[in-house]
Design a protein around this motif. Structure first.
Motif, mmCIF file in Angstrom:
data_model
loop_
_atom_site.group_PDB
_atom_site.id
_atom_site.type_symbol
_atom_site.label_atom_id
_atom_site.label_comp_id
_atom_site.label_asym_id
_atom_site.label_seq_id
_atom_site.Cartn_x
_atom_site.Cartn_y
_atom_site.Cartn_z
ATOM 1 N N ALA A 297 0.826 -1.211 0.000
ATOM 2 C CA ALA A 297 0.000 0.000 0.000
ATOM 3 C C ALA A 297 0.858 1.259 0.000
ATOM 4 N N GLU A 298 2.005 1.208 0.675
ATOM 5 C CA GLU A 298 2.891 2.373 0.737
ATOM 6 C C GLU A 298 3.362 2.769 -0.662
ATOM 7 N N SER B 13 0.454 4.260 -2.687
ATOM 8 C CA SER B 13 0.169 5.626 -2.256
ATOM 9 C C SER B 13 1.171 6.616 -2.832
ATOM 10 N N LYS C 114 -7.649 7.366 1.728
ATOM 11 C CA LYS C 114 -8.037 6.074 2.307
ATOM 12 C C LYS C 114 -6.814 5.201 2.577
ATOM 13 N N LEU C 115 -5.907 5.166 1.620
ATOM 14 C CA LEU C 115 -4.686 4.374 1.795
ATOM 15 C C LEU C 115 -3.847 4.894 2.954
ATOM 16 N N GLU C 116 -3.707 6.223 3.015
ATOM 17 C CA GLU C 116 -2.868 6.819 4.049
ATOM 18 C C GLU C 116 -3.434 6.557 5.448
ATOM 19 N N GLU C 117 -4.742 6.612 5.576
ATOM 20 C CA GLU C 117 -5.359 6.331 6.877
ATOM 21 C C GLU C 117 -5.064 4.899 7.306
ATOM 22 N N GLN C 118 -5.169 3.986 6.366
ATOM 23 C CA GLN C 118 -4.889 2.577 6.643
ATOM 24 C C GLN C 118 -3.407 2.369 6.986
ATOM 25 N N ILE C 119 -2.531 2.974 6.205
ATOM 26 C CA ILE C 119 -1.085 2.810 6.414
ATOM 27 C C ILE C 119 -0.663 3.420 7.741
ATOM 28 N N ASP C 120 -1.198 4.604 8.047
ATOM 29 C CA ASP C 120 -0.848 5.267 9.314
ATOM 30 C C ASP C 120 -1.240 4.417 10.505
ATOM 31 N N ALA C 121 -2.449 3.854 10.450
ATOM 32 C CA ALA C 121 -2.933 3.034 11.571
ATOM 33 C C ALA C 121 -2.040 1.812 11.779
ATOM 34 N N GLU C 122 -1.664 1.169 10.685
ATOM 35 C CA GLU C 122 -0.791 0.000 10.782
ATOM 36 C C GLU C 122 0.603 0.393 11.267
#
Length: 601
Positions: A284-285, A288, A316-324
């Protein structure tokens, strides 16, 4: 020291990075890859560094590999080894992974190596040796004449500017800067033709890829046309194929990111960015990053509806990546400081970290730094982070950070030569870094320095107050127990958290220095009871940062991404009392900001 050297060497050759693809492809050992192999990598065309000799054998039908000789005795270990007649993949305990394809003759495996965020040219070569020759760990190949001339020109500029930064005599500094300007002018005039000659006449060498990278990073300055840029991007993809898909994707995306930051050329990279973003099965990184590059291109082309849609995908990708990311970093639980043994001890420890968002070996240091924030209270440990353009342009760098680097570098030239560099109460200690896997050991190394210093006492006291109204800060500080021309008070405005994903893929940076009110030289503490006030206008700070970054991009190197985070909402002020003769920090305090506009304080 070896890890630091290896990772730092790798860092100089890259301006952006890509997470490694480690999907399994084979399980059975193949007799064709059994035997001893020399593992080398090439961070720069013409330079090859030997890491180890790896022995491959089959046990119970599975491939097994071990390091039988490491460079300078390094204790490397192989993990997750996979091989067949066509490909080889494995990891090393320094946080690096190798992926390559077996050549037709079975004697060489060409691929790439690096931590998750890096892909560097590498290869395995069959050998009968069981031990490395310590006198032949680094080999160099002469660059083609035009590339040698190009490197000489750029090196001259760098060396003159480096000398000027640490020169104390005003006249000598001025002369060095004049020489640097003249050398830069000569380089700007001659480099485009030299680099084009490398691409045209030496396309069958690794130097061509490096030359294309140099051309694309300065495409506007060198007056490249959109057609020439598009052709060079296509050549990047072709030249990287021999080193495998991971290396190819990394280099192609780095080239795209370089192009989309340059006015008038953004559209040249749109199609390539779009294709990279749609490649199935990528992290995902990476997706993005590719989408972010494409959004810049779409905005430049006036395709605002498409850009808005891509922006939604990125969010959407950044929110997911940040959380992980937040769940995984740091990859260990920091042990909280148990408290001072001597209850009368009052020395506050100041840790200053010089780092860079493009710096792979800074990962361990940065993550350990973040872990220290969780383990100590600011009344015990004050943390400060300065960003530098090492090894590549970093938008969190600013004149205050550079001045602070020069201040210490003049006193400790042997100890301070690259990032990461750490100082504790003004003294360089616990240098070096590594990948994410080395973060916990760095944390323990840092606490081993910090805890003894916390048992010390001082007569110097620092206190103060900071209030914010809108875009303005008012600072008042009181110092007692210290005076003299060599004793200086320095103020630093630090931003609590900055999100910027640079080459080393760290997503959040903390305690980042944004400004030094009153200047990097500080104010002399002339009285035993000394009072000082200062004011900060964030409008002026942002204007100054923008001007500095614009000039750096125009005159030195363009930034790999268009991002320039300057939120400056949640900030703190740090006051240091320091002896300029010894560089010792005598005492410090971290001041939270009061007021309704204080960013949540």
């Amino acid at each position: 020291m070896l890890r630091r050297a290896l990772l730092a060497l790798a860092g100089i050759a890259v301006a952006a990075f890509l997470a490694a693809d480690r999907s399994p492809r084979a399980a059975a050992a193949d007799p064709e890859v059994a035997g001893n192999w020399v593992l080398t990598y090439s961070p720069q065309a013409g330079l090859e560094q030997t890491l180890a000799i790896i022995k491959v054998e089959a046990k119970d039908g599975k491939p097994v590999a071990s390091v039988i000789s490491g460079a300078r005795g390094a204790n490397f270990e192989v993990s997750k080894f996979e091989a067949d007649a066509k490909m080889v993949k494995f990891g090393l305990n320094i946080g690096w992974a190798f992926e390559g394809s077996v050549g037709k003759d079975g004697k060489v495996v060409i691929g790439s190596i690096g931590p998750d965020q890096t892909a560097i040219r590498a290869k395995l070569t069959r050998t009968d040796k069981t031990e490395l020759d310590t006198n032949a760990l680094v080999t160099q190949t002469d660059a083609p004449a035009p590339m040698a001339a190009a490197r000489k020109l750029t090196s001259a500029v760098f060396q003159l500017r480096a000398k000027a930064r640490v020169e104390k005599d005003a006249d000598a500094k001025k002369e060095l800067l004049n020489q640097a300007d003249a050398a830069q002018k000569e380089a700007d005039e001659k480099l485009p033709a030299l680099l084009r000659e490398v691409v045209a006449k030496h396309a069958d060498t690794p130097f061509a890829l490096d030359a294309i990278g140099d051309l694309l990073r300065s495409a506007t300055k060198y007056k490249l046309t959109a057609e020439e840029v598009a052709k060079l991007l296509s050549q990047v993809e072709q030249l990287t194929i021999p080193h495998g898909p991971r290396f190819a994707r990394f280099q192609t995306l780095a080239a795209v990111e370089a192009v989309v930051t340059q006015k008038g050329l953004e559209g040249s990279a749109d199609a390539t960015a779009d294709r990279l973003a749609k490649t199935p099965g990528l992290p995902a990184e990476f997706v993005s990053r590719a989408l972010s590059a494409r959004k810049v291109a779409l905005d430049a082309l006036g395709k605002f509806d498409e850009a808005k849609a891509v922006g939604g995908e990125i969010a959407k990708l950044e929110e997911q990546i940040d959380a992980e990311y937040v769940k995984k970093v740091p990859p260990f639980k920091p042990e909280a400081f148990a408290g001072r043994k001597d209850k009368a001890a009052n020395q506050v420890v100041v840790m200053e970290l010089f780092t860079g968002a493009q710096c792979p070996p800074c990962v361990a240091a940065d993550v350990a730094f973040d872990a220290l924030q969780k383990a100590y209270k600011p009344t015990d440990l004050v943390l400060i982070q300065y960003h530098m353009h090492i090894p590549g342009p970093d938008p969190l760098t600013n004149p205050a950070a550079v001045a602070r680097w020069d201040y210490y570098r003049a006193e400790f030239p042997k100890e301070i030569g690259g990032t990461p560099t750490t100082l504790f109460n003004g003294k360089p200690q616990a240098g070096g870094g590594g990948g994410m896997a080395n973060a916990e050991s760095k944390f323990k190394q840092y606490t081993g320095v910090i805890n003894p210093l916390l048992e010390k006492s001082t007569d110097v006291k620092v206190a103060g107050k900071v209030t914010r109204k809108g875009e303005k800060l008012d600072i008042s500080v009181e110092v007692s127990g210290a005076e003299g021309d060599d004793t200086k008070l320095r103020l630093l405005v630090v931003e609590e958290t900055v999100k910027y994903v640079g080459g080393n893929q760290l997503r959040f940076h903390h305690q980042v220095v944004r400004a030094m009110p009153g200047g990097a030289d500080g104010v002399a503490v002339r009285d035993k009871a000394f009072r000082h006030t200062a004011a900060v206008d964030f409008g002026d700070v942002k204007k100054g940062l923008t001007q500095y970054l614009d000039e750096y991009a125009a005159n030195t190197r363009p930034f790999p991404k268009p991002d320039r985070p300057m939120d400056l909402k949640a900030v703190r002020v740090i006051a240091l009392v320091q002896n300029d003769k010894t560089k010792e920090i005598l005492q410090a305090v971290q001041l939270d900001v009061e007021g309704k506009d204080a960013g949540g304080h």
